[in-house]
Design a protein around this motif. Structure first.
Motif, PDB file in Angstrom:
ATOM      1  N   ARG A 125       0.852  -1.184   0.000  1.00 26.67           N
ATOM      2  CA  ARG A 125       0.000   0.000   0.000  1.00 26.67           C
ATOM      3  C   ARG A 125       0.889   1.235   0.000  1.00 26.67           C
ATOM      4  O   ARG A 125       1.889   1.293   0.726  1.00 26.67           O
ATOM      5  CB  ARG A 125      -0.889   0.054   1.244  1.00 26.67           C
ATOM      6  N   ARG A 126       0.515   2.222  -0.791  1.00 27.66           N
ATOM      7  CA  ARG A 126       1.235   3.482  -0.737  1.00 27.66           C
ATOM      8  C   ARG A 126       1.003   4.135   0.628  1.00 27.66           C
ATOM      9  O   ARG A 126      -0.067   3.977   1.229  1.00 27.66           O
ATOM     10  CB  ARG A 126       0.773   4.416  -1.849  1.00 27.66           C
ATOM     11  N   GLU A 127       2.008   4.855   1.104  1.00 33.04           N
ATOM     12  CA  GLU A 127       1.909   5.484   2.416  1.00 33.04           C
ATOM     13  C   GLU A 127       0.696   6.406   2.500  1.00 33.04           C
ATOM     14  O   GLU A 127      -0.019   6.439   3.505  1.00 33.04           O
ATOM     15  CB  GLU A 127       3.187   6.271   2.704  1.00 33.04           C
ATOM     16  N   GLU A 128       0.430   7.160   1.419  1.00 31.75           N
ATOM     17  CA  GLU A 128      -0.704   8.099   1.444  1.00 31.75           C
ATOM     18  C   GLU A 128      -2.043   7.380   1.520  1.00 31.75           C
ATOM     19  O   GLU A 128      -3.040   7.956   1.976  1.00 31.75           O
ATOM     20  CB  GLU A 128      -0.666   9.030   0.229  1.00 31.75           C
ATOM     21  N   ASP A 129      -2.092   6.117   1.071  1.00 29.33           N
ATOM     22  CA  ASP A 129      -3.348   5.371   1.127  1.00 29.33           C
ATOM     23  C   ASP A 129      -3.630   4.820   2.523  1.00 29.33           C
ATOM     24  O   ASP A 129      -4.757   4.394   2.803  1.00 29.33           O
ATOM     25  CB  ASP A 129      -3.318   4.209   0.121  1.00 29.33           C
ATOM     26  N   ARG A 130      -2.621   4.808   3.376  1.00 35.00           N
ATOM     27  CA  ARG A 130      -2.786   4.267   4.728  1.00 35.00           C
ATOM     28  C   ARG A 130      -3.268   5.323   5.721  1.00 35.00           C
ATOM     29  O   ARG A 130      -3.695   4.971   6.828  1.00 35.00           O
ATOM     30  CB  ARG A 130      -1.471   3.668   5.229  1.00 35.00           C
ATOM     31  N   ILE A 131      -3.202   6.596   5.328  1.00 37.62           N
ATOM     32  CA  ILE A 131      -3.569   7.666   6.254  1.00 37.62           C
ATOM     33  C   ILE A 131      -5.039   7.512   6.674  1.00 37.62           C
ATOM     34  O   ILE A 131      -5.937   7.509   5.843  1.00 37.62           O
ATOM     35  CB  ILE A 131      -3.341   9.042   5.599  1.00 37.62           C
ATOM     36  N   GLY A 132      -5.249   7.351   7.958  1.00 32.44           N
ATOM     37  CA  GLY A 132      -6.603   7.189   8.490  1.00 32.44           C
ATOM     38  C   GLY A 132      -7.233   5.850   8.174  1.00 32.44           C
ATOM     39  O   GLY A 132      -8.439   5.659   8.399  1.00 32.44           O
ATOM     40  N   ASP A 133      -6.456   4.897   7.651  1.00 30.15           N
ATOM     41  CA  ASP A 133      -7.026   3.607   7.251  1.00 30.15           C
ATOM     42  C   ASP A 133      -6.013   2.485   7.494  1.00 30.15           C
ATOM     43  O   ASP A 133      -5.562   1.806   6.570  1.00 30.15           O
ATOM     44  CB  ASP A 133      -7.424   3.639   5.778  1.00 30.15           C
ATOM     45  N   THR A 134      -5.649   2.325   8.739  1.00 20.99           N
ATOM     46  CA  THR A 134      -4.706   1.252   9.087  1.00 20.99           C
ATOM     47  C   THR A 134      -5.348   0.146   9.916  1.00 20.99           C
ATOM     48  O   THR A 134      -4.794  -0.956  10.010  1.00 20.99           O
ATOM     49  CB  THR A 134      -3.509   1.825   9.873  1.00 20.99           C
ATOM     50  N   GLU A 135      -6.508   0.425  10.509  1.00 21.70           N
ATOM     51  CA  GLU A 135      -7.124  -0.566  11.389  1.00 21.70           C
ATOM     52  C   GLU A 135      -7.488  -1.848  10.637  1.00 21.70           C
ATOM     53  O   GLU A 135      -7.411  -2.948  11.197  1.00 21.70           O
ATOM     54  CB  GLU A 135      -8.366   0.017  12.062  1.00 21.70           C
ATOM     55  N   ARG A 136      -7.883  -1.701   9.375  1.00 24.24           N
ATOM     56  CA  ARG A 136      -8.291  -2.887   8.604  1.00 24.24           C
ATOM     57  C   ARG A 136      -7.157  -3.889   8.432  1.00 24.24           C
ATOM     58  O   ARG A 136      -7.396  -5.081   8.260  1.00 24.24           O
ATOM     59  CB  ARG A 136      -8.815  -2.476   7.230  1.00 24.24           C
ATOM     60  N   GLU A 137      -5.938  -3.417   8.469  1.00 27.90           N
ATOM     61  CA  GLU A 137      -4.802  -4.318   8.282  1.00 27.90           C
ATOM     62  C   GLU A 137      -4.750  -5.385   9.380  1.00 27.90           C
ATOM     63  O   GLU A 137      -4.308  -6.516   9.148  1.00 27.90           O
ATOM     64  CB  GLU A 137      -3.506  -3.514   8.249  1.00 27.90           C
ATOM     65  N   ALA A 138      -5.227  -5.029  10.566  1.00 30.12           N
ATOM     66  CA  ALA A 138      -5.207  -5.976  11.687  1.00 30.12           C
ATOM     67  C   ALA A 138      -6.172  -7.130  11.481  1.00 30.12           C
ATOM     68  O   ALA A 138      -6.071  -8.159  12.158  1.00 30.12           O
ATOM     69  CB  ALA A 138      -5.541  -5.239  12.984  1.00 30.12           C
ATOM     70  N   TRP A 139      -7.112  -6.994  10.537  1.00 30.57           N
ATOM     71  CA  TRP A 139      -8.033  -8.092  10.260  1.00 30.57           C
ATOM     72  C   TRP A 139      -7.309  -9.276   9.612  1.00 30.57           C
ATOM     73  O   TRP A 139      -7.846 -10.388   9.581  1.00 30.57           O
ATOM     74  CB  TRP A 139      -9.151  -7.633   9.312  1.00 30.57           C
ATOM     75  N   TYR A 140      -6.105  -9.018   9.101  1.00 28.40           N
ATOM     76  CA  TYR A 140      -5.366 -10.056   8.378  1.00 28.40           C
ATOM     77  C   TYR A 140      -3.983 -10.225   9.012  1.00 28.40           C
ATOM     78  O   TYR A 140      -2.960  -9.816   8.452  1.00 28.40           O
ATOM     79  CB  TYR A 140      -5.230  -9.668   6.894  1.00 28.40           C
ATOM     80  N   PRO A 141      -3.933 -10.833  10.190  1.00 27.04           N
ATOM     81  CA  PRO A 141      -2.671 -10.917  10.944  1.00 27.04           C
ATOM     82  C   PRO A 141      -1.586 -11.753  10.268  1.00 27.04           C
ATOM     83  O   PRO A 141      -0.402 -11.596  10.603  1.00 27.04           O
ATOM     84  CB  PRO A 141      -3.107 -11.549  12.281  1.00 27.04           C
TER      85      PRO A 141
END
Length: 339
Positions: free
Chosen positions: A34-50
């Motif tokens: 993911r590009r760094e700018e795409d992660r701004i304010g949207d990182t919680e979803r990543e924890a769904w896929y440990p």
């Protein structure tokens, strides 16, 4: 085992790739770029896929020797650049549809892949929709006789939000155009009725394309102004007819992973078939729905990569569909000239 990486983490990845790969033991999703700018304010979803490694370094993905396949799920404007970089680093690529902005750019990707002995393929996963597989089952049975007409609909009701821009063909109709093309191949003639209803000459918000194969006419219809639920497929032959409504098979969760159902849908949504057999006897039947599984495309791609089996989506099919999409956009632009 086939280790893969995704480029992008949007709707396509979350809803139409990952839920179907959970069941494929021979395929492992190792990382997602993911590009760094795409992660701004949207990182919680990543924890769904440990079990998946998230990275903001595409170079890290490209230089990972374990990764054999890179799946590109970004905006079409970046497909070509990402695909070329992956191929230059000796990775196979699976690219979301539309495969590339133009036929010429798609040909460049295919030529590069061939020169390096790699596979580049479009993700035409909708060939494994349950409703489409049910349609194929009925057609293959031959009970409809000579096919005369097939209508394929992909409709919504959202007229108040139709905006300028060309996206309906490339975003929705691409699915059904490819489905019918995969069944019947190159048509003898194509008639385009693609219009700009709300923004004359500046959008493709109404799609009605006819493909002619001798006696048979297949039609792709796509609109954002259809209020009543319409059958997904309508088929007429000289011995009978068949209709099938769309198959729903997902449970989307804003607070967690999307779950896909691999159970046969309720009988209330099975296809309706009516035909006359060779003895003149009329039959009216429900046709059991096939199961949607987009992971089947990955199984077939796995065989292509590991054993040299034929690609499930051929280059010439991708190029033909792209040309139809782009010709449809040109028809939409012209639709505003006389208004």
């Amino acid at each position: 085992m086939l280790n893969i990486a995704f480029v992008g983490f949007g709707n396509a990845v979350v809803n139409y790739h990952l839920p179907y790969l959970e069941r494929k033991d021979q395929i492992n999703v190792k990382s997602i770029f993911r590009r760094e700018e795409d992660r701004i304010g949207d990182t919680e979803r990543e924890a769904w896929y440990p079990d998946i490694l998230f990275t903001t370094s595409f170079e890290e993905v490209l230089n990972d020797d374990e990764i054999e396949l890179i799946v590109i799920c970004t905006h079409v404007d970046s497909h070509v650049a990402y695909a070329k970089q992956a191929l230059e680093h000796n990775k196979h690529v699976l690219v979301e549809k539309p495969f590339a902005p133009t036929v010429e750019e798609a040909e460049e990707i295919f030529d590069l892949a061939k020169s390096k002995g790699l596979i580049a393929m479009a993700n035409q996963n909708r060939r494994f929709d349950g409703d489409f597989l049910t349609l194929k089952k009925v057609i293959d049975s031959g009970v409809l006789g000579r096919l005369i007409e097939i209508q394929s609909h992909y409709d919504y009701f959202n007229p108040q939000h139709i905006q300028k821009g060309f996206g309906l063909l490339h975003g929705l109709a691409v699915h059904t155009i490819d489905q019918l093309y995969s069944l019947f191949g190159k048509p003898e003639a194509i008639h385009y009725d693609v219009r700009s209803i709300n923004h004359p000459g500046e959008s493709d918000d109404y799609v009605d394309i006819d493909f002619h194969y001798g006696l048979l006419k297949t039609t792709v219809k796509c609109s954002l102004a259809v209020k009543i639920n319409h059958p997904k497929f309508i088929v007429h032959g000289d011995k009978g007819s068949f209709i099938k409504y769309s198959s729903g098979h997902q449970q989307k969760n804003p607070d967690g992973v999307t779950k896909a159902s691999f159970e046969v849908e309720p009988a209330s949504n099975w296809g309706e078939l009516s035909y006359i057999d060779e003895n003149g006897i009329e039959h009216n039947e429900s046709v059991k729905s096939e199961i949607t599984d987009y992971g089947i495309l990955y199984e077939k791609l796995y065989a292509s990569i590991k054993t040299g089996a034929e690609k499930p989506v051929k280059d010439e099919e991708v190029l033909a569909v792209l040309k139809i999409l782009n010709d449809g956009v040109e028809a939409a632009k012209k639709s505003g000239c006389s208004q």
